[in-house]
Design an enzyme around this catalytic site. Sequence first.
Site, mmCIF file in Angstrom:
data_model
loop_
_atom_site.group_PDB
_atom_site.id
_atom_site.type_symbol
_atom_site.label_atom_id
_atom_site.label_comp_id
_atom_site.label_asym_id
_atom_site.label_seq_id
_atom_site.Cartn_x
_atom_site.Cartn_y
_atom_site.Cartn_z
ATOM 1 N N LYS A 124 57.904 -3.834 101.402
ATOM 2 C CA LYS A 124 58.861 -5.404 101.924
ATOM 3 C C LYS A 124 58.559 -5.864 100.306
ATOM 4 C CE LYS A 124 55.937 -6.548 105.225
ATOM 5 N NZ LYS A 124 54.933 -5.469 105.103
ATOM 6 N N ARG A 167 56.698 -13.107 112.158
ATOM 7 C CA ARG A 167 56.190 -11.512 112.862
ATOM 8 C C ARG A 167 55.648 -11.863 114.131
ATOM 9 N NH1 ARG A 167 53.683 -10.636 108.084
ATOM 10 N NH2 ARG A 167 51.832 -8.839 108.069
ATOM 11 N N ARG A 197 46.992 1.217 96.746
ATOM 12 C CA ARG A 197 47.704 -0.379 96.439
ATOM 13 C C ARG A 197 46.280 -0.604 95.759
ATOM 14 N NH1 ARG A 197 50.559 -4.009 100.483
ATOM 15 N NH2 ARG A 197 48.896 -3.855 101.438
ATOM 16 N N ARG A 250 43.212 -5.195 98.215
ATOM 17 C CA ARG A 250 43.050 -6.194 98.916
ATOM 18 C C ARG A 250 42.315 -6.089 99.916
ATOM 19 N NH1 ARG A 250 49.172 -6.889 101.397
ATOM 20 N NH2 ARG A 250 47.699 -7.434 103.660
ATOM 21 N N ARG A 303 45.716 -3.628 112.141
ATOM 22 C CA ARG A 303 46.890 -4.413 111.060
ATOM 23 C C ARG A 303 48.642 -3.637 111.680
ATOM 24 N NH1 ARG A 303 46.159 -3.216 104.893
ATOM 25 N NH2 ARG A 303 48.229 -4.926 104.748
HETATM 26 P P1 AP5 Z 1 54.117 -2.930 99.098
HETATM 27 O O1 AP5 Z 1 55.987 -2.946 98.933
HETATM 28 O O2 AP5 Z 1 53.346 -3.982 99.131
HETATM 29 O O3 AP5 Z 1 54.419 -2.826 100.931
HETATM 30 P P2 AP5 Z 1 54.560 -4.301 101.941
HETATM 31 O O4 AP5 Z 1 55.648 -3.705 103.207
HETATM 32 O O5 AP5 Z 1 54.860 -5.935 101.326
HETATM 33 O O6 AP5 Z 1 53.135 -4.848 102.976
HETATM 34 P P3 AP5 Z 1 51.982 -5.466 103.496
HETATM 35 O O7 AP5 Z 1 50.729 -4.909 103.256
HETATM 36 O O8 AP5 Z 1 51.979 -6.492 102.326
HETATM 37 O O9 AP5 Z 1 52.523 -5.853 104.439
HETATM 38 P P4 AP5 Z 1 51.572 -6.506 105.514
HETATM 39 O O10 AP5 Z 1 52.647 -7.254 106.247
HETATM 40 O O11 AP5 Z 1 50.103 -5.803 106.391
HETATM 41 O O12 AP5 Z 1 50.989 -8.204 104.685
HETATM 42 P P5 AP5 Z 1 51.182 -8.938 104.515
HETATM 43 O O13 AP5 Z 1 50.633 -9.477 103.522
HETATM 44 O O14 AP5 Z 1 52.346 -9.888 104.947
HETATM 45 O O15 AP5 Z 1 53.575 -1.253 99.452
HETATM 46 C C1 AP5 Z 1 52.362 -1.229 99.591
HETATM 47 C C2 AP5 Z 1 52.092 -0.228 98.554
HETATM 48 O O16 AP5 Z 1 53.243 1.022 98.458
HETATM 49 C C3 AP5 Z 1 52.058 -0.741 96.752
HETATM 50 O O17 AP5 Z 1 51.405 0.047 96.807
HETATM 51 C C4 AP5 Z 1 53.902 -0.121 96.520
HETATM 52 O O18 AP5 Z 1 53.269 0.112 94.901
HETATM 53 C C5 AP5 Z 1 53.988 0.977 97.674
HETATM 54 N N1 AP5 Z 1 55.154 1.172 97.578
HETATM 55 C C6 AP5 Z 1 56.135 0.643 98.467
HETATM 56 N N2 AP5 Z 1 57.399 1.307 98.481
HETATM 57 C C7 AP5 Z 1 56.924 2.512 98.407
HETATM 58 C C8 AP5 Z 1 57.822 3.403 97.838
HETATM 59 N N3 AP5 Z 1 59.311 3.632 98.313
HETATM 60 N N4 AP5 Z 1 57.582 4.721 98.151
HETATM 61 C C9 AP5 Z 1 56.093 5.045 97.858
HETATM 62 N N5 AP5 Z 1 55.317 4.419 97.271
HETATM 63 C C10 AP5 Z 1 55.831 2.662 98.031
HETATM 64 O O19 AP5 Z 1 49.784 -10.456 105.972
HETATM 65 C C11 AP5 Z 1 47.958 -10.206 105.235
HETATM 66 C C12 AP5 Z 1 47.880 -10.644 106.779
HETATM 67 O O20 AP5 Z 1 47.975 -12.057 106.921
HETATM 68 C C13 AP5 Z 1 48.417 -9.878 108.094
HETATM 69 O O21 AP5 Z 1 47.739 -8.663 109.124
HETATM 70 C C14 AP5 Z 1 48.052 -11.450 108.632
HETATM 71 O O22 AP5 Z 1 46.406 -11.499 108.501
HETATM 72 C C15 AP5 Z 1 48.379 -12.264 108.236
HETATM 73 N N6 AP5 Z 1 49.968 -13.013 107.860
HETATM 74 C C16 AP5 Z 1 51.114 -13.065 107.173
HETATM 75 N N7 AP5 Z 1 51.963 -12.755 107.798
HETATM 76 C C17 AP5 Z 1 51.403 -13.900 109.076
HETATM 77 C C18 AP5 Z 1 52.495 -14.037 109.778
HETATM 78 N N8 AP5 Z 1 53.721 -14.379 110.089
HETATM 79 N N9 AP5 Z 1 51.990 -14.357 111.137
HETATM 80 C C19 AP5 Z 1 51.007 -14.093 111.660
HETATM 81 N N10 AP5 Z 1 50.120 -13.874 110.552
HETATM 82 C C20 AP5 Z 1 50.209 -13.473 109.165
HETATM 83 ZN ZN ZN Z 2 53.307 -7.752 101.629
#
Ligand code: AP5
Ligand code: ZN
Length: 214
Positions: free
Chosen positions: A13, A88, A127, A160, A171
């Site tokens: 994402k 979410r 990452r 992170r 997660r």
């Molecule tokens: P990347 O693009 O960074 O992944 P992502 O989908 O953004 O994954 P996240 O880990 O950021 O999602 P998340 O939902 O767990 O975390 P968030 O910050 O939202 O890609 C990952 C890696 O793979 C990178 O190294 C990239 O280079 C590589 N990559 C990407 N695409 C690739 C491909 N096609 N092929 C190979 N490699 C690839 O949330 C964190 C925390 O915040 C949650 O756990 C929760 O506690 C809180 N939170 C956030 N939003 C909410 C909400 N709405 N409600 C409640 N709690 C929330």
């Molecule tokens: Zn993300």
Amino acid sequence: KRLILIGPPGSGKGTQSPIIKDEYCLCHLATGDMLRAAVAAKTPLGIKAKETMEKGELVSDDLVVGIIDEAMKKPSCQKGFILDGFPRTVEQAQKLDEMLQKQGTKIDKVLDFAIDDSILEERITGRWIHAASGRSYHTKFAPPKVPGIDDVTGEPLMQRKDDTAEVLKSRLQAFHKQTKPVIDYYNTKGVVATLPAEKPPKEVTAEMQKVLSS
Ligand code: AP5
Ligand code: ZN
């Protein structure tokens, strides 16, 4: 356009968001990035969210709905937006619908980053991010030009706290239990497009562009 990106941790994402952001001039609202900034700045919000995030659980609906409600008021978000990591829970999706109804708008597309759980550990543990911008790199799949350094600003990259194999398990559990139903919620509205998120980044981008231009 008004877009939502949904997918498990590591599904891409945050990697794909900047590309559509630039192409369509939308504002990019990533609740995870906003929460991490609040944690780093030790704001009251950050202090509340820190422990929950480090455990890999979801912070309360009220907290994130408040953040999004505030952020969406920005003039740059009036024409369209990309929501990355929100909603979410079904409750968050309903609250978002209420917000949009008040504005007389609605979601155009929900991009569902479909991927098998087994691929995600390698993505997450490799990452590195640039904290200020939220830019993601990967030691193997998307290495920075200089190891440990952000390509754009020259600033150091970091890992992170929740990017461990252990926390990833919680997660993923939260994703399957609380976020999968959000995809069903939008399916009933007929706005979901499924992307092959296990493919290389460029192929995912191409699929995304196909969906958005149709
Ligand atoms: P990347 O693009 O960074 O992944 P992502 O989908 O953004 O994954 P996240 O880990 O950021 O999602 P998340 O939902 O767990 O975390 P968030 O910050 O939202 O890609 C990952 C890696 O793979 C990178 O190294 C990239 O280079 C590589 N990559 C990407 N695409 C690739 C491909 N096609 N092929 C190979 N490699 C690839 O949330 C964190 C925390 O915040 C949650 O756990 C929760 O506690 C809180 N939170 C956030 N939003 C909410 C909400 N709405 N409600 C409640 N709690 C929330
Ligand atoms: Zn993300």
